[in-house]
Design a protein around this motif. Structure first.
Motif, PDB file in Angstrom:
ATOM      1  N   ASP A 145       6.065  20.293   1.004  1.00  0.00           N
ATOM      2  CA  ASP A 145       5.115  21.123   1.747  1.00  0.00           C
ATOM      3  C   ASP A 145       3.710  20.956   1.175  1.00  0.00           C
ATOM      4  O   ASP A 145       3.488  21.169  -0.014  1.00  0.00           O
ATOM      5  N   LYS A 146       2.763  20.616   2.022  1.00  0.00           N
ATOM      6  CA  LYS A 146       1.395  20.340   1.561  1.00  0.00           C
ATOM      7  C   LYS A 146       0.750  21.558   0.920  1.00  0.00           C
ATOM      8  O   LYS A 146       0.026  21.457  -0.072  1.00  0.00           O
ATOM      9  N   SER A 147       1.045  22.730   1.440  1.00  0.00           N
ATOM     10  CA  SER A 147       0.438  23.958   0.922  1.00  0.00           C
ATOM     11  C   SER A 147       0.991  24.323  -0.452  1.00  0.00           C
ATOM     12  O   SER A 147       0.368  25.090  -1.197  1.00  0.00           O
ATOM     13  N   GLU A 148       2.172  23.787  -0.791  1.00  0.00           N
ATOM     14  CA  GLU A 148       2.798  24.097  -2.076  1.00  0.00           C
ATOM     15  C   GLU A 148       2.563  23.024  -3.128  1.00  0.00           C
ATOM     16  O   GLU A 148       2.911  23.213  -4.302  1.00  0.00           O
ATOM     17  N   PHE A 149       1.979  21.901  -2.732  1.00  0.00           N
ATOM     18  CA  PHE A 149       1.686  20.839  -3.688  1.00  0.00           C
ATOM     19  C   PHE A 149       0.601  21.323  -4.648  1.00  0.00           C
ATOM     20  O   PHE A 149      -0.466  21.768  -4.236  1.00  0.00           O
ATOM     21  N   SER A 150       0.894  21.265  -5.956  1.00  0.00           N
ATOM     22  CA  SER A 150      -0.012  21.869  -6.934  1.00  0.00           C
ATOM     23  C   SER A 150      -0.251  20.945  -8.118  1.00  0.00           C
ATOM     24  O   SER A 150       0.379  19.892  -8.252  1.00  0.00           O
ATOM     25  N   VAL A 151      -1.139  21.390  -9.000  1.00  0.00           N
ATOM     26  CA  VAL A 151      -1.437  20.642 -10.222  1.00  0.00           C
ATOM     27  C   VAL A 151      -0.172  20.457 -11.065  1.00  0.00           C
ATOM     28  O   VAL A 151      -0.004  19.436 -11.734  1.00  0.00           O
ATOM     29  N   VAL A 190       0.856  -1.188   0.000  1.00  0.00           N
ATOM     30  CA  VAL A 190       0.000   0.000   0.000  1.00  0.00           C
ATOM     31  C   VAL A 190       0.890   1.234   0.000  1.00  0.00           C
ATOM     32  O   VAL A 190       1.823   1.336   0.806  1.00  0.00           O
ATOM     33  N   LEU A 191       0.627   2.159  -0.901  1.00  0.00           N
ATOM     34  CA  LEU A 191       1.419   3.374  -1.034  1.00  0.00           C
ATOM     35  C   LEU A 191       0.566   4.585  -0.675  1.00  0.00           C
ATOM     36  O   LEU A 191      -0.541   4.758  -1.186  1.00  0.00           O
ATOM     37  N   GLU A 192       1.087   5.435   0.212  1.00  0.00           N
ATOM     38  CA  GLU A 192       0.384   6.653   0.613  1.00  0.00           C
ATOM     39  C   GLU A 192       1.302   7.858   0.470  1.00  0.00           C
ATOM     40  O   GLU A 192       2.523   7.735   0.471  1.00  0.00           O
ATOM     41  N   ALA A 193       0.676   9.026   0.376  1.00  0.00           N
ATOM     42  CA  ALA A 193       1.433  10.277   0.316  1.00  0.00           C
ATOM     43  C   ALA A 193       1.700  10.788   1.724  1.00  0.00           C
ATOM     44  O   ALA A 193       0.861  10.641   2.621  1.00  0.00           O
ATOM     45  N   VAL A 194       2.872  11.392   1.909  1.00  0.00           N
ATOM     46  CA  VAL A 194       3.181  12.084   3.171  1.00  0.00           C
ATOM     47  C   VAL A 194       3.750  13.458   2.823  1.00  0.00           C
ATOM     48  O   VAL A 194       4.360  13.650   1.768  1.00  0.00           O
ATOM     49  N   PHE A 195       3.514  14.401   3.716  1.00  0.00           N
ATOM     50  CA  PHE A 195       3.941  15.780   3.491  1.00  0.00           C
ATOM     51  C   PHE A 195       4.834  16.266   4.631  1.00  0.00           C
ATOM     52  O   PHE A 195       4.843  15.701   5.727  1.00  0.00           O
ATOM     53  N   LYS A 196       5.540  17.323   4.348  1.00  0.00           N
ATOM     54  CA  LYS A 196       6.437  17.940   5.330  1.00  0.00           C
ATOM     55  C   LYS A 196       5.650  18.377   6.570  1.00  0.00           C
ATOM     56  O   LYS A 196       4.491  18.778   6.467  1.00  0.00           O
ATOM     57  N   ASN A 197       6.284  18.295   7.725  1.00  0.00           N
ATOM     58  CA  ASN A 197       5.724  18.716   9.017  1.00  0.00           C
ATOM     59  C   ASN A 197       4.602  17.819   9.514  1.00  0.00           C
ATOM     60  O   ASN A 197       3.914  18.144  10.471  1.00  0.00           O
ATOM     61  N   ASN A 256      -5.406  22.486  -2.606  1.00  0.00           N
ATOM     62  CA  ASN A 256      -5.101  22.983  -3.952  1.00  0.00           C
ATOM     63  C   ASN A 256      -5.388  21.983  -5.063  1.00  0.00           C
ATOM     64  O   ASN A 256      -5.567  22.372  -6.217  1.00  0.00           O
ATOM     65  N   VAL A 257      -5.398  20.702  -4.732  1.00  0.00           N
ATOM     66  CA  VAL A 257      -5.511  19.668  -5.757  1.00  0.00           C
ATOM     67  C   VAL A 257      -6.621  18.686  -5.372  1.00  0.00           C
ATOM     68  O   VAL A 257      -6.548  18.021  -4.345  1.00  0.00           O
ATOM     69  N   SER A 258      -7.633  18.603  -6.218  1.00  0.00           N
ATOM     70  CA  SER A 258      -8.806  17.783  -5.917  1.00  0.00           C
ATOM     71  C   SER A 258      -8.578  16.318  -6.272  1.00  0.00           C
ATOM     72  O   SER A 258      -7.678  15.965  -7.042  1.00  0.00           O
ATOM     73  N   LEU A 259      -9.443  15.476  -5.740  1.00  0.00           N
ATOM     74  CA  LEU A 259      -9.382  14.042  -6.002  1.00  0.00           C
ATOM     75  C   LEU A 259      -9.555  13.741  -7.488  1.00  0.00           C
ATOM     76  O   LEU A 259      -8.817  12.936  -8.064  1.00  0.00           O
ATOM     77  N   SER A 260     -10.523  14.396  -8.139  1.00  0.00           N
ATOM     78  CA  SER A 260     -10.802  14.097  -9.548  1.00  0.00           C
ATOM     79  C   SER A 260      -9.632  14.473 -10.448  1.00  0.00           C
ATOM     80  O   SER A 260      -9.308  13.753 -11.401  1.00  0.00           O
ATOM     81  N   VAL A 261      -8.964  15.595 -10.137  1.00  0.00           N
ATOM     82  CA  VAL A 261      -7.808  16.019 -10.938  1.00  0.00           C
ATOM     83  C   VAL A 261      -6.649  15.039 -10.759  1.00  0.00           C
ATOM     84  O   VAL A 261      -6.018  14.623 -11.727  1.00  0.00           O
ATOM     85  N   ILE A 262      -6.384  14.647  -9.526  1.00  0.00           N
ATOM     86  CA  ILE A 262      -5.297  13.693  -9.258  1.00  0.00           C
ATOM     87  C   ILE A 262      -5.566  12.365  -9.959  1.00  0.00           C
ATOM     88  O   ILE A 262      -4.702  11.821 -10.648  1.00  0.00           O
ATOM     89  N   ALA A 263      -6.781  11.856  -9.796  1.00  0.00           N
ATOM     90  CA  ALA A 263      -7.125  10.562 -10.384  1.00  0.00           C
ATOM     91  C   ALA A 263      -7.028  10.601 -11.905  1.00  0.00           C
ATOM     92  O   ALA A 263      -6.500   9.679 -12.536  1.00  0.00           O
ATOM     93  N   SER A 264      -7.513  11.692 -12.498  1.00  0.00           N
ATOM     94  CA  SER A 264      -7.497  11.813 -13.955  1.00  0.00           C
ATOM     95  C   SER A 264      -6.074  11.873 -14.498  1.00  0.00           C
ATOM     96  O   SER A 264      -5.747  11.242 -15.511  1.00  0.00           O
ATOM     97  N   ARG A 265      -5.205  12.640 -13.820  1.00  0.00           N
ATOM     98  CA  ARG A 265      -3.828  12.771 -14.292  1.00  0.00           C
ATOM     99  C   ARG A 265      -3.069  11.451 -14.161  1.00  0.00           C
ATOM    100  O   ARG A 265      -2.277  11.089 -15.039  1.00  0.00           O
TER     101      ARG A 265
END
Length: 454
Positions: free
Chosen positions: A50-56, A14-21, A84-93
């Motif tokens: 940084d989670k706040s800087e993660f973008s499309v 299982v792979l998950e995302a992790v962010f700074k802090n 900043n980045v929605s589920l549908s955009v992430i899944a589509s990309r």
């Protein structure tokens, strides 16, 4: 290959995302896009900064990483979602990149391919994004149809073969009207420019017309005109050395506009759209087109040939006239691997764009941005058409031999055939293929352009 599921099966990593802090395990490698595996737990994490800087804009690199993993993973898509980045955009990309990288593109290598790894993507909100995923899949499969045509070698992909392949593909959809004109029908239309390029060929030219009428109450109609030179030798102004390599890609414009209609026929936008594919090769034989020859176009303008290697604009010009006079286009968009000069200006990063209409350009720019394709507008100015209008025997010359602004002068030549319609030109000579890899560029943008119409 990628599969979407509603929850983890726990049979794979299982792979998950992790962010700074966040509360990170001390063993996690805190370097962006790097994956840390915890073998004993069958778990892995990918650090995204940084989670706040993660973008499309980060999604292309992320999607590439997830589509190139060295083992079968189950990816927790919900862990990647930010403000900043929605589920549908992430899944589509992720879906788009996976389908692009794993596409079955023409290849006859005899060595056995390594076993493909599966990528499972799970989210508790799968039903919410199913429609978006379906639309994305339709578009990327259409991109891959274009790429497969691009990759097919010219000893197979001649004008007659390409026309039949396109017809076979798009005829699957009852809302697309497909017409294939042969040489006799093209002659009846007085398409002297297309016929002049075809003179050196052993194959007949083809004009393929694909029509979609999604808004019968509107008189607005956008027609894409694609350059379909299945191989470009340069004619009597023959290309030398390595310059002739890769000329199988000179039909990319035609492949791309056909593929855009292939997707549009499945997505059913409320728009009237058509594609015109002007298809031939540019070869040399005893009766091939000659420098100093003069030909009459479908719209009546005469053209003096001062370079037989500037053939793409000739076949496009007649295609534009067909779009305007036979299909009643209000907007005409040409797509072509037209000039080497565009590589000097924009490299392989941006597609060059030209337009007589600020509104049409704005619509193209918006569609391209939505689909993450890069376009850059260049000027149309009368200074760049002075030379092509200086023929002493015809209305136009087909090339500006000053060597200045070659992409612009080519676009200005096409503008001569736009009549009073809104006109845009996309020069994909730098972006159609990169590193001998077909890209199917601008298919997504043209489809989005139709989807954005109301």
């Amino acid at each position: 290959m990628i599969k979407f599921i509603e929850k983890a099966t726990n049979s794979n990593f299982v792979l998950e995302a992790v962010f700074k802090n966040e509360n990170l395990d001390k063993n996690i490698i805190a370097k962006k896009f790097v994956i840390t595996e915890f073998i004993s737990d069958k778990k892995a994490v990918i650090f995204l900064g940084d989670k706040s800087e993660f973008s499309v804009n980060d999604l292309d690199e992320l999607s590439t990483q997830l589509s190139s993993l060295n083992r079968t993973f189950e990816v927790n898509l919900d862990s990647f979602v930010t403000e900043n980045v929605s589920l549908s955009v992430i899944a589509s990309r992720i879906l788009e990149k996976n389908k692009f990288l794993n596409a079955k593109i023409y290849n006859v290598k005899t060595n056995k391919k390594e076993e493909e790894k599966e990528l499972f993507v799970f989210t508790k909100n799968l039903k919410e994004i199913e429609k978006e995923l379906k639309n994305t899949e339709i578009i990327v499969e259409s991109v891959n149809f274009a790429r497969n045509l691009q990759a097919t070698p010219p000893n197979i992909c001649n004008s007659e073969w390409m026309a039949e392949e396109v017809k076979k593909q798009v005829s699957q959809f009852s809302n697309l009207k497909v017409t294939v004109l042969d040489k006799k029908e093209i002659e009846k239309l007085n398409m002297g420019l297309l016929l002049s390029v075809n003179k050196g060929s052993m194959y007949e030219p083809r004009l393929v017309v694909i029509e979609y009428n999604g808004n019968p109450d509107s008189k607005e109609k956008t027609v894409f005109v694609g350059k379909g030179i299945t191989f470009d030798s340069g004619g009597y102004n023959i290309k030398t050395g390595r310059s002739m390599l890769g000329m199988k890609y000179d039909m990319s414009g035609a492949a791309i506009v056909a593929s855009a209609l292939n997707a549009i026929g499945q997505l059913n936008p409320k728009a009237n759209v058509a594609a015109v594919l002007s298809i031939t090769d540019n070869r040399v034989n005893g009766d091939a087109n000659l420098p100093d020859a003069v030909w009459t176009s479908m719209n009546g303008k005469t053209v003096e040939i001062n370079n037989t290697d500037a053939e793409g604009r000739l076949v496009l010009a007649d295609g534009m006239t067909y779009a305007i006079r036979k299909l009643n286009a209000t907007n005409v968009i040409t797509v072509a691997t037209l000039t080497g000069a565009i590589l000097v200006a924009l490299g392989t990063t941006y597609t060059g764009a030209f337009s007589t209409s600020d509104k049409l350009w704005s619509n193209i720019e918006q569609a391209a941005k939505s689909q993450n394709e890069l376009v850059w507008r260049l000027p149309l100015h009368d200074d760049f058409s002075k030379f092509i209008k200086k023929s002493t025997v015809a209305d136009l010359k087909n090339t500006d031999l000053t060597g200045n602004g070659g992409s612009i002068s080519a676009a200005m030549f096409l503008k001569e055939f736009a009549e009073d319609k809104n006109f845009a030109h996309l020069d994909i000579a730098g972006t159609a293929e990169t590193g001998e890899k077909p890209m199917g560029v601008m298919v997504k943008t043209l489809v989005q352009l139709a989807l954005n119409e109301k």
